[in-house]
Write a protein that holds these residues in place. Structure first.
Motif, PDB file in Angstrom:
ATOM      1  N   ALA A 193      10.349   8.835 -13.043  1.00 56.50           N
ATOM      2  CA  ALA A 193      10.718   7.467 -12.672  1.00 56.50           C
ATOM      3  C   ALA A 193       9.477   6.731 -12.159  1.00 56.50           C
ATOM      4  O   ALA A 193       8.534   7.357 -11.677  1.00 56.50           O
ATOM      5  CB  ALA A 193      11.799   7.483 -11.592  1.00 56.50           C
ATOM      6  N   PRO A 194       9.471   5.412 -12.255  1.00 54.01           N
ATOM      7  CA  PRO A 194       8.360   4.650 -11.669  1.00 54.01           C
ATOM      8  C   PRO A 194       8.278   4.933 -10.164  1.00 54.01           C
ATOM      9  O   PRO A 194       9.311   5.059  -9.506  1.00 54.01           O
ATOM     10  CB  PRO A 194       8.737   3.187 -11.906  1.00 54.01           C
ATOM     11  N   ALA A 195       7.050   5.046  -9.642  1.00 61.23           N
ATOM     12  CA  ALA A 195       6.889   5.350  -8.210  1.00 61.23           C
ATOM     13  C   ALA A 195       7.065   4.076  -7.389  1.00 61.23           C
ATOM     14  O   ALA A 195       6.123   3.533  -6.825  1.00 61.23           O
ATOM     15  CB  ALA A 195       5.534   6.000  -7.958  1.00 61.23           C
ATOM     16  N   ASP A 196       8.300   3.599  -7.352  1.00 60.86           N
ATOM     17  CA  ASP A 196       8.692   2.466  -6.513  1.00 60.86           C
ATOM     18  C   ASP A 196       9.325   3.060  -5.265  1.00 60.86           C
ATOM     19  O   ASP A 196      10.376   3.712  -5.351  1.00 60.86           O
ATOM     20  CB  ASP A 196       9.714   1.582  -7.225  1.00 60.86           C
ATOM     21  N   LEU A 197       8.695   2.822  -4.117  1.00 60.92           N
ATOM     22  CA  LEU A 197       9.120   3.491  -2.887  1.00 60.92           C
ATOM     23  C   LEU A 197       9.075   2.525  -1.722  1.00 60.92           C
ATOM     24  O   LEU A 197       8.315   1.549  -1.741  1.00 60.92           O
ATOM     25  CB  LEU A 197       8.140   4.638  -2.569  1.00 60.92           C
ATOM     26  N   VAL A 198       9.882   2.842  -0.713  1.00 63.46           N
ATOM     27  CA  VAL A 198       9.769   2.094   0.533  1.00 63.46           C
ATOM     28  C   VAL A 198       9.752   3.082   1.693  1.00 63.46           C
ATOM     29  O   VAL A 198      10.498   4.062   1.697  1.00 63.46           O
ATOM     30  CB  VAL A 198      10.883   1.027   0.671  1.00 63.46           C
ATOM     31  N   ALA A 199       8.832   2.834   2.642  1.00 61.92           N
ATOM     32  CA  ALA A 199       8.742   3.641   3.856  1.00 61.92           C
ATOM     33  C   ALA A 199       9.236   2.789   5.016  1.00 61.92           C
ATOM     34  O   ALA A 199       8.758   1.673   5.222  1.00 61.92           O
ATOM     35  CB  ALA A 199       7.297   4.085   4.099  1.00 61.92           C
ATOM     36  N   LEU A 200      10.218   3.335   5.749  1.00 65.92           N
ATOM     37  CA  LEU A 200      10.895   2.562   6.793  1.00 65.92           C
ATOM     38  C   LEU A 200      10.564   3.125   8.167  1.00 65.92           C
ATOM     39  O   LEU A 200      10.605   4.344   8.370  1.00 65.92           O
ATOM     40  CB  LEU A 200      12.415   2.636   6.570  1.00 65.92           C
ATOM     41  N   ASP A 201      10.243   2.221   9.084  1.00 64.82           N
ATOM     42  CA  ASP A 201      10.023   2.605  10.478  1.00 64.82           C
ATOM     43  C   ASP A 201      11.282   2.222  11.243  1.00 64.82           C
ATOM     44  O   ASP A 201      11.460   1.063  11.637  1.00 64.82           O
ATOM     45  CB  ASP A 201       8.798   1.871  11.021  1.00 64.82           C
TER      46      ASP A 201
END
Ligand SMILES: [Zn+2]
Length: 447
Positions: free
Chosen positions: A387-395
């Protein structure tokens, strides 16, 4: 900060990937912009990215936003709207067709895709209209529009008011295998209503939009979907009755899906009256930024929408990001445009539901990632290898105060200005590239 060829080993995060039923402390290997592997203690020849203390999920997928281009660039552009999207953690946005011109020809779909290719920070999937010019009288050429790249069809902003037209639209949609998305508000029942028909409307002396304006049309669409066997998707569900109708239709096996907005989940019509006691001039006695269609409803409706999310009746959270210029809103409430600029506050708004124990974090993430992708058949919203490396990192420990002037969106129209919200989008990746990072993460990266 860039990885080598958009490659990373992202370490230390709690990774939630509902598409693969994953919620664990694992590493994510991104190779040349694509998800390569997810697992423990990955060894790889790629730069380490320390995501200690963060929650990492697929980039969010928004089934419903208004990017306003072409034609309404004074409200938003594909560039500013997608910049707002990635700040809000959304890496895939589906753009509504009520631009100027309306998206009813393959050329306009192609224009949006070309502009997105040139200027967008996030992936853009356009919807096309259901009827020519969204006038409600003649169907669009669905096959040609689908071929050009339209992912679904909607006259959003307006309902498909004519039941026979809706039936035909559903029948034709079977040929292209893409859903009809309906903005369910019967114009005859809505008339010139401004807010939810209820106590607040009475108290403020404003005309109401009854819950039944939505519910009768949701019921009609469910019945027509049952008759035709086609897929109908209900945009921005806002009432308890609609949730009940959709739940019953799903139990019968009707191909019906639904989305809900952050504002309908977390706000009620009472905030429209919030400015009544301030020293604003009479024309601004109401909070015009809380004016939205369908309108904000009651606390009981919001509770029913949350229950609908939890039991699967409602498939997705969608922003209905509707940016407007100051002039569109700086007028008497009955004349003001409807809509809320939502992309940059959406996650924190709905994360409040996790904080209050009403929705679990994995459920919330599924409604922002795997579920919306499933509804429109999109290739994103998953950390599956390839899959495309579309990511979100949440604090999730961070809090922040909403300052519309600091929005990337041109639309500063939010009823949440000055509100303090929990949870912050720390980093956003599209194709493995960092497209957004808050200050204290900008220093992280290869080491
Ligand atoms: Zn709508």
């Amino acid at each position: 900060m860039t990885g080598i060829n958009n490659s990373w080993v992202i370490r230390g995060a709690r990774v939630i990937d509902p598409a693969n039923d994953l919620d664990a402390a694992v590493d994510v290997l991104v190779r040349e912009g694509t998800i390569a592997r997810v697992g423990r203690a990955l060894q790889a020849d790629a730069p380490n990215l320390d995501a200690d203390g963060l929650v990492l999920t697929p980039g969010f997928v928004d089934l419903h936003c208004h990017l306003r281009e072409p034609g309404l660039e004074y409200k938003e552009t594909i560039a500013t709207g997608t910049q707002a999207a990635v700040r809000g953690g959304f890496t895939t946005v589906c753009s509504m067709a009520n631009t100027d011109p309306v998206v009813d020809t393959p050329a306009t779909v192609a224009l949006i895709l070309a502009r997105a290719q040139a200027a967008a920070a996030a992936r853009v999937f356009p919807l096309a209209a259901v009827t020519q010019g969204s006038w409600g009288t003649q169907l669009v050429e669905m096959a040609a529009l689908s071929e050009a790249g339209a992912v679904a069809f909607s006259d959003d902003g307006l309902a498909v008011a004519d039941a026979r037209m809706m039936r035909h639209a559903l029948e034709y949609s079977l040929l292209v295998g893409k859903p009809i998305v309906d903005h369910c508000e019967d114009p005859e029942l809505v008339q010139d209503g401004v807010v939810h028909e209820g106590l607040t409307a009475l108290r403020l002396g404003l005309r109401g939009r009854p819950a039944e304006a939505e519910e009768t049309m949701v019921a009609r669409d469910a019945l027509l979907a049952r008759r035709t066997g086609a897929h109908v998707h209900i945009a921005h569900v806002s009432t308890q009755g609609s949730v009940d109708i959709i739940r019953a239709a799903k139990r019968q096996g009707v191909r019906i899906t639904a989305e809900v907005t952050p504002h309908h989940l977390t706000l009620t019509d009472e905030i429209v009256a919030r400015k009544l006691n301030e020293n604003a001039d009479a024309a601004l006695a109401y909070d015009v930024n809380a004016k939205v269609n369908p309108p904000l409803r009651t606390a009981a409706d919001a509770e029913a929408l949350i229950a609908g999310l939890n039991d699967g009746t409602i498939d997705a959270i969608a922003t209905d990001h509707a940016p407007h210029s100051e002039n569109d809103k700086l007028c008497e409430i009955s004349q003001a445009e409807s809509g809320i600029s939502c992309l940059e506050t959406a996650f924190s708004q709905v994360y409040q539901l996790v904080r209050s124990g009403k929705v679990t974090l994995p459920t919330l993430v599924s409604k922002l990632t795997s579920e919306p992708s499933r509804v429109f058949g999109l290739p994103t919203g998953t950390l599956s290898p390839g899959a495309p490396a579309d990511l979100v990192a949440l604090d999730l420990d961070a809090t922040w105060t909403v300052d519309p002037d600091a929005f990337a969106s041109k639309g500063k129209n939010t009823p949440l200005a000055g509100a303090t919200l929990p949870g912050k989008v720390a980093m956003t990746f599209v194709d493995g590239k960092i497209v957004h990072a808050v200050d204290r993460f900008q220093q992280r990266g290869a080491r």
